[in-house]
Scaffold this motif. Structure first.
Motif, PDB file in Angstrom:
ATOM      1  N   ASP A  20       0.837  -1.252   0.086  1.00 25.51           N
ATOM      2  CA  ASP A  20      -0.133  -0.020   0.095  1.00 25.51           C
ATOM      3  C   ASP A  20       0.859   1.339   0.051  1.00 25.51           C
ATOM      4  O   ASP A  20       0.472   2.312  -0.434  1.00 25.51           O
ATOM      5  CB  ASP A  20      -1.021   0.052   0.939  1.00 25.51           C
ATOM      6  N   VAL A  23       1.881   1.886  -3.540  1.00 25.66           N
ATOM      7  CA  VAL A  23       0.838   2.536  -4.436  1.00 25.66           C
ATOM      8  C   VAL A  23       0.720   3.977  -3.951  1.00 25.66           C
ATOM      9  O   VAL A  23       0.710   4.742  -4.998  1.00 25.66           O
ATOM     10  CB  VAL A  23      -0.399   1.560  -3.959  1.00 25.66           C
ATOM     11  N   LYS A  24       0.774   4.099  -2.657  1.00 26.73           N
ATOM     12  CA  LYS A  24       0.546   5.615  -2.360  1.00 26.73           C
ATOM     13  C   LYS A  24       1.522   6.661  -3.027  1.00 26.73           C
ATOM     14  O   LYS A  24       1.373   7.509  -3.235  1.00 26.73           O
ATOM     15  CB  LYS A  24       0.397   5.749  -0.800  1.00 26.73           C
ATOM     16  N   TYR A  29      -1.077   7.488  -8.594  1.00 29.34           N
ATOM     17  CA  TYR A  29      -1.976   7.527  -7.373  1.00 29.34           C
ATOM     18  C   TYR A  29      -2.077   8.784  -7.001  1.00 29.34           C
ATOM     19  O   TYR A  29      -3.148   9.251  -6.690  1.00 29.34           O
ATOM     20  CB  TYR A  29      -1.666   6.412  -6.239  1.00 29.34           C
ATOM     21  N   PRO A  39      -8.398   6.376  -7.638  1.00 30.79           N
ATOM     22  CA  PRO A  39      -7.114   5.803  -7.763  1.00 30.79           C
ATOM     23  C   PRO A  39      -7.080   4.855  -8.981  1.00 30.79           C
ATOM     24  O   PRO A  39      -8.186   3.988  -8.775  1.00 30.79           O
ATOM     25  CB  PRO A  39      -6.526   5.503  -6.560  1.00 30.79           C
ATOM     26  N   LYS A  41      -5.547   1.985  -8.890  1.00 31.11           N
ATOM     27  CA  LYS A  41      -5.166   0.806  -8.056  1.00 31.11           C
ATOM     28  C   LYS A  41      -5.674   0.809  -6.719  1.00 31.11           C
ATOM     29  O   LYS A  41      -5.272   1.814  -6.153  1.00 31.11           O
ATOM     30  CB  LYS A  41      -3.907   0.452  -8.075  1.00 31.11           C
ATOM     31  N   LYS A  42      -6.556  -0.107  -6.204  1.00 30.05           N
ATOM     32  CA  LYS A  42      -7.237  -0.084  -4.924  1.00 30.05           C
ATOM     33  C   LYS A  42      -6.020  -0.707  -3.946  1.00 30.05           C
ATOM     34  O   LYS A  42      -5.418  -1.644  -4.173  1.00 30.05           O
ATOM     35  CB  LYS A  42      -8.430  -0.833  -4.786  1.00 30.05           C
TER      36      LYS A  42
END
Length: 273
Positions: A20, A23-24, A29, A39, A41-42
């Protein structure tokens, strides 16, 4: 086994946090957030299956812990004739009871004679399960098992808290330790049980080895713990001649059928009262 479940849970949680975080920190994102868009991608923390997997790992841990506890209890119940750890201080001790009878009955002993040197051995592999008289043939040292329910010093010097033999049941998968003893013999006990008024160090069953009744119990040779389990008034004494160290010269007790007697003395005498 529960340790594996904990490790798996920790690994997944760490993976989820790292994933995560990546991703952030990604450009897509950040751009989506700045433009108030969804975003691309979850995050794993927002996925239902991630929490489902965590729940499965937690449940697996508790199920494994429960199974291990049940297995331990079953193994402990199988040790009805095994001794408790020797102690110089009187403590409350417990010996499990699995058999009750009012008179001796012949029981086939599955034990097989063997002589072993110093080392660690497994019952069922190195020693056949059964009831044995264990003696130090050469040398002296400690006889114990993996969970410390057997812990005595075998030898020929009774004045040094040694016992020349120890009679007990050995159950499958138990681990026996022979420390410092050059040679130790394991001799099967007879199939036929007879009532005794003198018993050596070991585990004895009232109703099979000792006739139920009221007795005065005295040390004949040596000193040590005398405890019992399986009655409303269990024994817990240190028999011997040294009163200044908490030893008593005799104890009077009602021994009932099914009661298990543990003696760490070389020899005790039982006189009907």
């Amino acid at each position: 086994m529960e340790l594996l479940w904990i490790i798996a849970l920790i690994i997944f949680v760490v993976y989820m946090i790292i994933s995560d975080k990546k991703v952030k920190n990604s450009k897509d994102y950040k751009e989506a957030l700045s433009q108030n868009k969804k975003p691309p991608k979850k995050l794993l923390v927002k996925r239902w299956w991630s929490w489902g997997l965590i729940l499965i790992l937690i449940c697996g841990f508790f199920v494994s812990a429960s199974n291990d506890a049940e297995s331990h209890n079953e193994a402990y119940k199988a040790t009805s004739h095994r001794s408790k750890k020797r102690s110089s201080v009187k403590k409350k001790k417990k010996v499990s009871v699995s058999t009750k009878t009012s008179k001796p009955k012949p029981i086939k002993n599955t034990a097989k004679a063997v002589t072993l040197g110093a080392g660690k051995y497994k019952v069922g592999r190195d020693i056949k399960p059964g009831r044995y008289v264990i003696k130090a043939v050469q040398g002296s040292g400690n006889l114990s098992n993996s969970d410390a329910t057997i812990n005595v010093i075998l030898g020929n010097d009774v004045d040094s808290d040694q016992v020349t033999s120890f009679t007990t049941n050995l159950v499958k998968n138990d681990k026996i330790n022979l420390d410092g003893i050059e040679s130790t013999s394991f001799t099967p006990t007879p199939d036929k049980y007879t009532y005794k008024t003198q018993v050596s160090a070991g585990i004895w069953l009232v109703g099979r080895d000792i006739k139920p009744g009221r007795y005065v119990i005295r040390p004949i040779k040596g000193s040590g713990n005398l405890i019992s389990d399986g009655s409303d008034d269990n024994l817990n004494e240190i028999l011997g001649p040294d009163a200044d160290n908490g030893q008593v010269s005799k104890v009077t007790a009602d021994l009932t059928a099914g009661e298990v007697i543990l003696s760490n003395l070389e020899l005790i005498g039982l006189t009907k009262k």
